[in-house]
Design an enzyme around this catalytic site. Structure first.
Site, PDB file in Angstrom:
ATOM      1  N   CYS A  42      31.210 -28.899  15.609  1.00  0.00           N
ATOM      2  CA  CYS A  42      31.704 -29.860  16.422  1.00  0.00           C
ATOM      3  C   CYS A  42      32.970 -30.482  15.509  1.00  0.00           C
ATOM      4  CB  CYS A  42      30.796 -31.230  16.571  1.00  0.00           C
ATOM      5  SG  CYS A  42      29.399 -30.842  17.695  1.00  0.00           S
ATOM      6  N   ASP A  43      34.018 -31.027  16.331  1.00  0.00           N
ATOM      7  CA  ASP A  43      34.919 -31.504  15.804  1.00  0.00           C
ATOM      8  C   ASP A  43      35.659 -32.572  16.885  1.00  0.00           C
ATOM      9  OD1 ASP A  43      36.711 -31.640  13.153  1.00  0.00           O
ATOM     10  OD2 ASP A  43      38.053 -32.131  14.664  1.00  0.00           O
ATOM     11  N   SER A  44      36.140 -33.898  16.363  1.00  0.00           N
ATOM     12  CA  SER A  44      36.642 -34.919  17.219  1.00  0.00           C
ATOM     13  C   SER A  44      37.913 -35.150  17.134  1.00  0.00           C
ATOM     14  CB  SER A  44      35.645 -36.030  17.529  1.00  0.00           C
ATOM     15  OG  SER A  44      34.554 -35.527  18.075  1.00  0.00           O
TER      16      SER A  44
ATOM     17  N   GLY B   2      35.373 -31.253  20.580  1.00  0.00           N
ATOM     18  CA  GLY B   2      35.197 -29.641  20.631  1.00  0.00           C
ATOM     19  C   GLY B   2      33.858 -29.244  20.195  1.00  0.00           C
TER      20      GLY B   2
END
Length: 217
Positions: free
Chosen positions: A82-84, A119
């Site tokens: 995940c990445d924000s 994501g």
């Protein structure tokens, strides 16, 4: 017995969100150089005469994190990366890292609205799946949520930044921590703003033939 599940993220908020849904993942932090990866992707897009879409950038990092863990450890598990990032004024903002940048960000954000993009990339690397298909299977997408920020005073901004929390989180804020008082409303998935969208995770898992409840012990 639960389906083996691995979280490729150091985020305590993501881990807490999964635990609140009854999932206890193994945690492995990736070694991805996020800035270098994004710079290379943007340069490649520019060379091709295109632009890397804002909401695609956190997914690119999420996929790279999952890929890195799979390549290094070859875990017999489903791996989630995940990445924000926060979109403001047509620009994508990651972690500020320094107090000066965090203060500057909040002065630009206060009283305004941004979009938090998270994501998600899932790699089903279970050896049984690979044996039957010949390869790991992949699913991914980006959760996007509109975030409304309070009109903070300079004193409020400086006091919040002094806690250290905004320095290492996407967009320099949290909705589930010390930054909660400074988010007046959201339009979309609350969990996506925290960092892992449980509804999106459910959909992605189902596309791989796995029900969310199978992750629970």
């Amino acid at each position: 017995m639960a389906v083996p599940f691995l979280l490729a993220s150091r985020s305590p908020a993501r881990l807490a969100t999964l635990r609140s849904a009854g999932v206890e993942p193994r945690v492995e932090v990736s070694g991805v150089d996020e800035d270098a990866l994004l710079d290379a992707a943007r340069a490649a897009a520019a060379a091709a005469g295109t632009v890397l879409a804002l909401r695609d950038q956190p997914y690119l990092l999420a996929r790279a994190k999952a890929d890195d863990v799979v390549a290094r450890l070859d875990p017999d598990a489903i791996v989630l990366g995940c990445d924000s990032m926060l979109e403001l004024d047509g620009e994508i903002l990651g972690k500020p890292h320094s107090p000066e940048i965090a203060i500057e960000r909040w002065r630009a954000m206060r009283g305004r609205t941004g979009v938090l993009h998270s994501g998600h990339a899932i790699i089903d690397n279970r050896h049984g799946v690979r044996a039957s298909t010949g390869a790991a299977t992949i699913a991914g997408d980006t959760s996007s949520t509109v975030v409304h920020f309070a009109d903070l005073t300079d004193d409020e901004i400086e006091a919040y930044v002094a806690t250290g929390e905004p320095l290492h989180v996407a967009g320099a804020f949290t909705v589930d921590g010390l930054g909660g008082p400074y988010v007046t409303a959201i339009e979309g998935d609350y969990h996506g703003v925290v960092g892992v969208s449980l509804p999106l995770l459910r959909v992605l898992l189902r596309s791989l033939g796995v029900d969310f409840h199978e992750l629970r012990a």
